[in-house]
Write an enzyme that holds these catalytic residues in place. Structure first.
Site, mmCIF file in Angstrom:
data_model
loop_
_atom_site.group_PDB
_atom_site.id
_atom_site.type_symbol
_atom_site.label_atom_id
_atom_site.label_comp_id
_atom_site.label_asym_id
_atom_site.label_seq_id
_atom_site.Cartn_x
_atom_site.Cartn_y
_atom_site.Cartn_z
ATOM 1 N N GLY A 71 0.827 -1.202 0.000
ATOM 2 C CA GLY A 71 0.000 0.000 0.000
ATOM 3 C C GLY A 71 0.863 1.254 0.000
ATOM 4 O O GLY A 71 0.534 2.257 -0.639
ATOM 5 N N THR A 72 1.959 1.195 0.717
ATOM 6 C CA THR A 72 2.868 2.338 0.802
ATOM 7 C C THR A 72 3.399 2.708 -0.583
ATOM 8 O O THR A 72 3.466 3.892 -0.937
ATOM 9 C CB THR A 72 4.037 2.007 1.759
ATOM 10 O OG1 THR A 72 3.494 1.717 3.043
ATOM 11 C CG2 THR A 72 5.007 3.165 1.869
ATOM 12 N N ASN A 151 -6.950 4.742 9.685
ATOM 13 C CA ASN A 151 -6.448 3.534 10.325
ATOM 14 C C ASN A 151 -6.431 3.605 11.848
ATOM 15 O O ASN A 151 -6.374 2.579 12.509
ATOM 16 C CB ASN A 151 -5.046 3.220 9.798
ATOM 17 C CG ASN A 151 -4.142 4.429 9.777
ATOM 18 O OD1 ASN A 151 -4.428 5.420 9.089
ATOM 19 N ND2 ASN A 151 -3.075 4.386 10.535
ATOM 20 N N GLN A 179 -7.565 0.935 4.233
ATOM 21 C CA GLN A 179 -8.427 0.415 5.304
ATOM 22 C C GLN A 179 -9.854 0.146 4.805
ATOM 23 O O GLN A 179 -10.562 -0.675 5.370
ATOM 24 C CB GLN A 179 -8.489 1.395 6.482
ATOM 25 C CG GLN A 179 -7.199 1.495 7.287
ATOM 26 C CD GLN A 179 -6.891 0.251 8.106
ATOM 27 O OE1 GLN A 179 -7.773 -0.511 8.486
ATOM 28 N NE2 GLN A 179 -5.616 0.036 8.383
ATOM 29 N N SER A 199 -4.145 -2.463 -0.232
ATOM 30 C CA SER A 199 -3.082 -3.351 0.240
ATOM 31 C C SER A 199 -3.684 -4.680 0.684
ATOM 32 O O SER A 199 -4.628 -4.715 1.473
ATOM 33 C CB SER A 199 -2.342 -2.690 1.408
ATOM 34 O OG SER A 199 -1.455 -3.613 1.993
ATOM 35 N N HIS A 201 -2.695 -7.217 2.622
ATOM 36 C CA HIS A 201 -2.619 -7.795 3.973
ATOM 37 C C HIS A 201 -3.615 -7.173 4.960
ATOM 38 O O HIS A 201 -3.739 -7.618 6.096
ATOM 39 C CB HIS A 201 -1.185 -7.746 4.525
ATOM 40 C CG HIS A 201 -0.710 -6.399 4.988
ATOM 41 N ND1 HIS A 201 -0.686 -6.028 6.309
ATOM 42 C CD2 HIS A 201 -0.212 -5.343 4.296
ATOM 43 C CE1 HIS A 201 -0.179 -4.800 6.402
ATOM 44 N NE2 HIS A 201 0.106 -4.360 5.209
ATOM 45 N N THR A 237 9.854 -7.679 -11.504
ATOM 46 C CA THR A 237 9.176 -8.939 -11.821
ATOM 47 C C THR A 237 7.913 -9.090 -10.987
ATOM 48 O O THR A 237 7.931 -8.874 -9.782
ATOM 49 C CB THR A 237 10.144 -10.117 -11.583
ATOM 50 O OG1 THR A 237 11.275 -9.936 -12.425
ATOM 51 C CG2 THR A 237 9.480 -11.454 -11.880
ATOM 52 N N CYS A 327 3.510 5.435 16.695
ATOM 53 C CA CYS A 327 4.310 5.576 17.910
ATOM 54 C C CYS A 327 5.369 4.499 17.943
ATOM 55 O O CYS A 327 5.820 4.093 19.006
ATOM 56 C CB CYS A 327 3.446 5.383 19.155
ATOM 57 S SG CYS A 327 2.748 6.882 19.785
HETATM 58 C C1 LIG Z 1 -1.541 -0.202 6.290
HETATM 59 C C2 LIG Z 1 -1.823 1.082 5.624
HETATM 60 C C3 LIG Z 1 -1.006 1.573 4.593
HETATM 61 C C4 LIG Z 1 0.265 0.889 4.180
HETATM 62 O O1 LIG Z 1 0.072 -0.345 3.530
HETATM 63 P P1 LIG Z 1 1.285 -1.374 3.479
HETATM 64 O O2 LIG Z 1 0.842 -2.434 2.514
HETATM 65 O O3 LIG Z 1 1.455 -1.906 4.864
HETATM 66 O O4 LIG Z 1 2.474 -0.638 2.997
HETATM 67 C C5 LIG Z 1 -1.361 2.758 3.988
HETATM 68 N N1 LIG Z 1 -2.465 3.424 4.355
HETATM 69 C C6 LIG Z 1 -3.286 2.976 5.324
HETATM 70 C C7 LIG Z 1 -4.501 3.756 5.662
HETATM 71 C C8 LIG Z 1 -2.990 1.801 5.995
HETATM 72 O O5 LIG Z 1 -3.792 1.378 6.964
#
Ligand SMILES: *Cc1c(COP(=O)(O)O)cnc(C)c1O
Length: 389
Positions: A71-72, A151, A179, A199, A201, A237, A327
């Protein structure tokens, strides 16, 4: 020993279904999805199917879905890709003060490189105001990026409405829907957004797998320069197993969205009402209206005590929650989000986020409430700030 996981906003366990679907792509079907032979074609077919499934889940076309490593990355790509694509139009971006670090830190970086960022405030429940957004837009604004659901406190923004305002002024709109995806039913065409991040996970898919939706016709500079993968938009890849697992997990989340919302939301509601009933001197942070709040989220500030001490004590009782902010790494900075909604600094330090998931039970909730009551009493008894009245 109890082992209760109440940190589903940080990550969720990989679903059995997603894991099973991924397995062949770690072993037999190992081909590079960009190779022009049988092994490659088999991987490419799996990636194409995954892209199709994900697109259908959010109302997009497969050609609008680009896989990323998380997601990042999707967030960074949306910001930096549009910033760089449109740098001749202007160097102003509008976002909110409560964004995830993936957006916030990327904005800080863009500031270093000469972009100007407006950080919109939020109200006491974490909502961005449409009027503030409208007032912030300028001739040289190239992008608005506002998260769909927060989040830490679970507040869900009226994305469609905010997007419309940006478009009225000819400005592109991105939303960090990490989220929201899998938890809230949405359709990118109805929302009208130009870009959207997700994302895997966070919805019971694998870690290290994300996607960016980019509306067809929109041009965006690449973040990862490399080969011709992702239709020459993102080098690297393709993570075949990750794409497959992400698609299975998202389809499962969307297919069972209502029942999950009902079950997990029920656990959260039971938790919140018991906590408010049994513990004094606390604030329930975030949106009061449950229809504008993620169904898995509860966030409390416990006055007179430290969140870190509560977490430590809960951890000893086998309960895993979170201080609900970045934190991390021992930083004592209070949460940017909690300060933004007006929680006083001292109280912000005493805040805990509990995020429920489909693997939790009513027993988990009741046990956690009992342990939390004991913990808060014990810590307050030792706190010099707390006077029994
Ligand atoms: C977890 C999260 C991300 C980051 O996603 P990752 O796959 O862990 O890099 C970005 N934005 C929000 C709102 C999130 O909760």
């Amino acid at each position: 020993m109890k082992n209760i996981y109440l940190d589903n906003a940080a990550t969720t366990p990989l679903s059995e279904k997603a894991f099973e679907a991924m397995k062949p792509y770690f072993t037999d079907v190992f081909g590079n999805a960009n190779s022009q032979h049988a092994f490659g074609r088999e991987a490419a077919k799996a990636v194409a199917d995954a892209r199709q499934t994900i697109a259908e889940c959010i109302g997009a076309k497969p050609s609008e879905i680009y896989f990323t490593s998380c997601g990042t990355e999707a967030d960074n790509w949306a910001l930096k890709g549009i910033a760089s694509q449109l740098k001749d139009k202007g160097k102003h971006i509008v976002t909110s003060v409560i964004e995830h670090p993936a957006i916030h830190t990327a904005c800080k970086q863009l500031e270093k490189y000469g972009w100007e960022i407006t950080y919109l405030p939020v109200d006491g429940q974490g909502f961005v105001s449409a009027r503030d957004l409208e007032n912030a837009l300028r001739e040289d604004t190239v992008l608005v990026s506002i998260m769909y659901a927060n989040n830490e406190i679970g507040t869900v923004q009226p994305i469609g409405e905010l997007c419309e305002i940006a478009h009225k002024h000819g400005v592109l709109f991105h939303t960090d829907a990490v989220q929201a995806t899998g938890a809230i039913k949405y359709d990118v065409k109805e929302l009208g957004v130009d870009l959207l991040s997700m994302s895997a996970h966070k919805f019971y898919g694998p870690k290290g797998m994300g996607a960016l939706y980019v509306r067809n016709g929109l041009r965006i500079e690449k973040l990862l320069a490399g080969g011709e993968q992702e239709r020459a938009h993102r080098g690297g890849t393709t993570n075949t197993a990750g794409a497959v697992g992400m698609a299975v997990a998202l389809k499962d989340a969307v297919d069972h969205m209502e029942e999950n919302a009902k079950y997990v939301g029920g656990l959260r509601d039971r938790f919140v009402s018991k906590v408010l009933e049994r513990i004094d001197d606390i604030y329930y942070n975030g949106a009061k209206d449950n229809s504008k709040r993620l169904y898995n989220n509860a966030n409390f500030s416990f006055r007179y005590i430290e969140g870190e001490s509560i977490l430590f004590s809960l951890d000893l009782a086998g309960i895993c929650a979170s201080s609900g902010s970045a934190c991390s790494s021992g930083s004592l900075e209070p949460s940017r989000t909690l300060l933004a909604i007006g929680v006083p600094i001292g109280t912000a330090h005493g805040s805990i986020r509990f995020t429920f998931g489909k693997n939790n039970t009513v027993e988990d909730v009741d046990y956690t409430v009992d342990e939390l009551v004991k913990t808060v009493e014990k810590l307050r008894a030792m706190s010099p700030l707390y006077k029994k009245n």
